[in-house]
Design a protein around this motif. Structure first.
Motif, PDB file in Angstrom:
ATOM      1  N   ILE A 165       0.844  -1.193   0.000  1.00  0.00           N
ATOM      2  CA  ILE A 165       0.000   0.000   0.000  1.00  0.00           C
ATOM      3  C   ILE A 165       0.885   1.251   0.000  1.00  0.00           C
ATOM      4  O   ILE A 165       1.880   1.319   0.724  1.00  0.00           O
ATOM      5  CB  ILE A 165      -0.912   0.052   1.242  1.00  0.00           C
ATOM      6  N   ALA A 166       0.496   2.216  -0.811  1.00  0.00           N
ATOM      7  CA  ALA A 166       1.094   3.556  -0.779  1.00  0.00           C
ATOM      8  C   ALA A 166      -0.040   4.560  -0.839  1.00  0.00           C
ATOM      9  O   ALA A 166      -1.030   4.355  -1.547  1.00  0.00           O
ATOM     10  CB  ALA A 166       2.051   3.756  -1.947  1.00  0.00           C
ATOM     11  N   THR A 167       0.078   5.659  -0.082  1.00  0.00           N
ATOM     12  CA  THR A 167      -0.989   6.659  -0.094  1.00  0.00           C
ATOM     13  C   THR A 167      -0.443   8.039   0.258  1.00  0.00           C
ATOM     14  O   THR A 167       0.558   8.157   0.960  1.00  0.00           O
ATOM     15  CB  THR A 167      -2.105   6.283   0.901  1.00  0.00           C
ATOM     16  N   ASN A 168      -1.119   9.050  -0.249  1.00  0.00           N
ATOM     17  CA  ASN A 168      -0.841  10.428   0.168  1.00  0.00           C
ATOM     18  C   ASN A 168      -2.117  11.052   0.725  1.00  0.00           C
ATOM     19  O   ASN A 168      -2.286  12.258   0.687  1.00  0.00           O
ATOM     20  CB  ASN A 168      -0.281  11.250  -0.991  1.00  0.00           C
ATOM     21  N   THR A 169      -3.004  10.235   1.227  1.00  0.00           N
ATOM     22  CA  THR A 169      -4.318  10.535   1.839  1.00  0.00           C
ATOM     23  C   THR A 169      -5.427  10.728   0.810  1.00  0.00           C
ATOM     24  O   THR A 169      -6.564  10.333   1.063  1.00  0.00           O
ATOM     25  CB  THR A 169      -4.304  11.765   2.775  1.00  0.00           C
ATOM     26  N   TYR A 170      -5.158  11.323  -0.348  1.00  0.00           N
ATOM     27  CA  TYR A 170      -6.216  11.468  -1.342  1.00  0.00           C
ATOM     28  C   TYR A 170      -6.034  10.529  -2.540  1.00  0.00           C
ATOM     29  O   TYR A 170      -6.881  10.463  -3.419  1.00  0.00           O
ATOM     30  CB  TYR A 170      -6.330  12.921  -1.825  1.00  0.00           C
ATOM     31  N   LYS A 171      -4.935   9.813  -2.570  1.00  0.00           N
ATOM     32  CA  LYS A 171      -4.699   8.744  -3.547  1.00  0.00           C
ATOM     33  C   LYS A 171      -4.238   7.521  -2.784  1.00  0.00           C
ATOM     34  O   LYS A 171      -3.434   7.628  -1.863  1.00  0.00           O
ATOM     35  CB  LYS A 171      -3.599   9.122  -4.547  1.00  0.00           C
ATOM     36  N   VAL A 172      -4.739   6.362  -3.171  1.00  0.00           N
ATOM     37  CA  VAL A 172      -4.315   5.123  -2.525  1.00  0.00           C
ATOM     38  C   VAL A 172      -3.977   4.111  -3.610  1.00  0.00           C
ATOM     39  O   VAL A 172      -4.773   3.871  -4.528  1.00  0.00           O
ATOM     40  CB  VAL A 172      -5.413   4.549  -1.612  1.00  0.00           C
ATOM     41  N   GLY A 173      -2.785   3.521  -3.514  1.00  0.00           N
ATOM     42  CA  GLY A 173      -2.395   2.435  -4.408  1.00  0.00           C
ATOM     43  C   GLY A 173      -2.317   1.145  -3.607  1.00  0.00           C
ATOM     44  O   GLY A 173      -1.592   1.072  -2.621  1.00  0.00           O
ATOM     45  N   ILE A 174      -3.082   0.150  -4.010  1.00  0.00           N
ATOM     46  CA  ILE A 174      -3.101  -1.156  -3.334  1.00  0.00           C
ATOM     47  C   ILE A 174      -2.747  -2.214  -4.366  1.00  0.00           C
ATOM     48  O   ILE A 174      -3.464  -2.388  -5.354  1.00  0.00           O
ATOM     49  CB  ILE A 174      -4.469  -1.443  -2.703  1.00  0.00           C
ATOM     50  N   VAL A 175      -1.632  -2.904  -4.141  1.00  0.00           N
ATOM     51  CA  VAL A 175      -1.069  -3.822  -5.127  1.00  0.00           C
ATOM     52  C   VAL A 175      -0.841  -5.183  -4.465  1.00  0.00           C
ATOM     53  O   VAL A 175      -0.439  -5.243  -3.299  1.00  0.00           O
ATOM     54  CB  VAL A 175       0.272  -3.270  -5.666  1.00  0.00           C
ATOM     55  N   PRO A 176      -1.083  -6.304  -5.175  1.00  0.00           N
ATOM     56  CA  PRO A 176      -0.787  -7.614  -4.584  1.00  0.00           C
ATOM     57  C   PRO A 176       0.674  -7.719  -4.168  1.00  0.00           C
ATOM     58  O   PRO A 176       1.570  -7.278  -4.884  1.00  0.00           O
ATOM     59  CB  PRO A 176      -1.105  -8.591  -5.730  1.00  0.00           C
ATOM     60  N   ASN A 177       0.910  -8.296  -2.997  1.00  0.00           N
ATOM     61  CA  ASN A 177       2.263  -8.461  -2.481  1.00  0.00           C
ATOM     62  C   ASN A 177       2.879  -9.732  -3.054  1.00  0.00           C
ATOM     63  O   ASN A 177       2.195 -10.613  -3.563  1.00  0.00           O
ATOM     64  CB  ASN A 177       2.232  -8.532  -0.948  1.00  0.00           C
ATOM     65  N   ILE A 178       4.214  -9.839  -2.949  1.00  0.00           N
ATOM     66  CA  ILE A 178       4.873 -11.074  -3.350  1.00  0.00           C
ATOM     67  C   ILE A 178       4.605 -12.125  -2.280  1.00  0.00           C
ATOM     68  O   ILE A 178       4.472 -11.811  -1.089  1.00  0.00           O
ATOM     69  CB  ILE A 178       6.389 -10.860  -3.566  1.00  0.00           C
ATOM     70  N   PRO A 179       4.503 -13.408  -2.638  1.00  0.00           N
ATOM     71  CA  PRO A 179       4.112 -14.456  -1.685  1.00  0.00           C
ATOM     72  C   PRO A 179       4.983 -14.516  -0.437  1.00  0.00           C
ATOM     73  O   PRO A 179       4.478 -14.752   0.662  1.00  0.00           O
ATOM     74  CB  PRO A 179       4.233 -15.742  -2.511  1.00  0.00           C
ATOM     75  N   GLU A 180       6.311 -14.269  -0.585  1.00  0.00           N
ATOM     76  CA  GLU A 180       7.211 -14.403   0.567  1.00  0.00           C
ATOM     77  C   GLU A 180       6.912 -13.411   1.686  1.00  0.00           C
ATOM     78  O   GLU A 180       7.290 -13.626   2.838  1.00  0.00           O
ATOM     79  CB  GLU A 180       8.679 -14.216   0.132  1.00  0.00           C
ATOM     80  N   LEU A 181       6.227 -12.303   1.366  1.00  0.00           N
ATOM     81  CA  LEU A 181       6.037 -11.237   2.354  1.00  0.00           C
ATOM     82  C   LEU A 181       4.569 -11.004   2.717  1.00  0.00           C
ATOM     83  O   LEU A 181       4.256 -10.051   3.434  1.00  0.00           O
ATOM     84  CB  LEU A 181       6.644  -9.929   1.842  1.00  0.00           C
TER      85      LEU A 181
END
Length: 342
Positions: A165-181
């Protein structure tokens, strides 16, 4: 100390990609060079984060440490054409011998001592080995949502857990994580995440504690202070967005949409604050500037539950949207709108 010129150029160029170049923090304009035993080490830092690049060297030579300005060193090293470069300390200078002999001023503090770079206490225990290339691919998508020039350390962070996850409060990026983590709870400082993207490599180990995060292999060490992100990062509110439901979903050709936005950006006026109007209709998307100076239609590749749709309008930031679309892989993009829960 003698080192192959191409090896030195590669190390210095990679360090140059990482340097933050903040004139208000002079140490970010510098690079530290060290010989320690059989290793040559290049370090760059922002103060809270450091990246260390190391390579083995052969032959005799004394250990040394020098701090010089990165931009000048990069320019010089890239212009040397000899097979090898010799480096040594001569008084208050770093001597570099290649096509000729060159003396670089060593950066010192008010006491005349060589500038000290931050030292991070190594995180205890053995790290978990990960596929860094796949992690870099995920971060590259999420990075368009990171904070820029905001006084909030917790937002200068990638959260790595069930999702990235990355965000600046008005934009949010949610991306699948790699299996190890996926079962981890790691806060990766934005600067280190961006450094990973800039350098790029395949395998490494990662470990962290309450205050420090470390990612390393035989050639690189990435270290950073977490700055309290664990307590402040809006993880739960970001993850809750995964539960949002939309009345309508449409799929568009990503490249065609980006091309429209590139043309539309030419017509956006300063007073419009980067605003662009998206009008979703049953059979097409209309993109219009607030002044009406541009109108373009895009047909959907596919659509879901739009039979009852009359028209839904929304106002988006064209620069944010372009950044996010550009970071996505694939040829298609799906947009959801209307009647979300939450």
């Amino acid at each position: 100390m003698k080192i192959k010129t191409t090896v030195l150029q590669d190390m210095i160029n990679k360090a140059g990609k990482i340097c933050k170049k903040d004139a208000l923090s002079p140490i970010t304009l510098m690079v530290q060079l060290e010989r320690k035993g059989n290793n040559f080490i290049v370090t760059t830092t922002s103060g809270d984060a450091s990246v260390i690049i190391r390579k083995p060297v052969e032959g005799e030579g004394e250990d040394f440490r020098a701090v010089v300005y990165a931009e000048f060193l990069t320019s010089l090293v890239n212009k040397i054409t000899t097979e090898y470069v010799d480096m040594r300390i001569e008084g208050n200078n770093l001597s570099i011998i290649g096509n000729g002999a060159y003396l670089l001023d060593i950066c010192v503090d008010d006491n005349g001592d060589v500038i000290k770079f931050p030292e991070f206490k190594e995180v205890a225990g053995d790290g978990k080995e990960i596929d860094v290339k796949k992690l870099i691919d995920a971060i590259s998508v999420a990075r368009s949502c990171t904070a820029i020039n905001m006084n909030a350390d917790e937002l200068d962070t990638y959260y790595i857990g069930k999702k990235i996850i990355a965000t600046n409060t008005y934009k949010v990026g949610i991306v699948p994580n790699i299996p190890e983590l996926e079962n981890e709870d790691i806060y990766l400082p934005k600067e280190l995440g961006n450094a990973l993207v800039a350098i790029g490599f395949d395998k490494a180990k990662i470990k962290s504690n309450e205050t420090t995060m470390e990612l390393y292999n035989d050639e690189y060490v990435f270290q950073a202070t977490i700055n309290g992100a664990k307590d402040k990062f809006p993880t739960e509110s970001a993850l809750s967005m995964l539960q949002l439901g939309f009345d309508y979903n449409v799929t568009l050709n990503k490249n065609e949409l980006l091309q429209v936005l590139e043309r539309a950006a030419l017509f956006i006026k300063d007073y419009e604050r980067n605003g662009i109007s998206f009008i979703f209709r049953p059979d097409k998307l209309t993109i219009r500037s607030l002044s009406g100076a541009i109108n373009e239609d895009l047909e959907y590749i596919s659509k879901d539950n739009v039979e009852g749709l009359v028209e839904v309008s929304t106002l988006l930031d064209i620069l944010n949207l372009k950044d996010q679309l550009s970071s996505l892989t694939g040829e298609k993009v799906t947009m959801g709108f209307g009647g979300y829960d939450g």
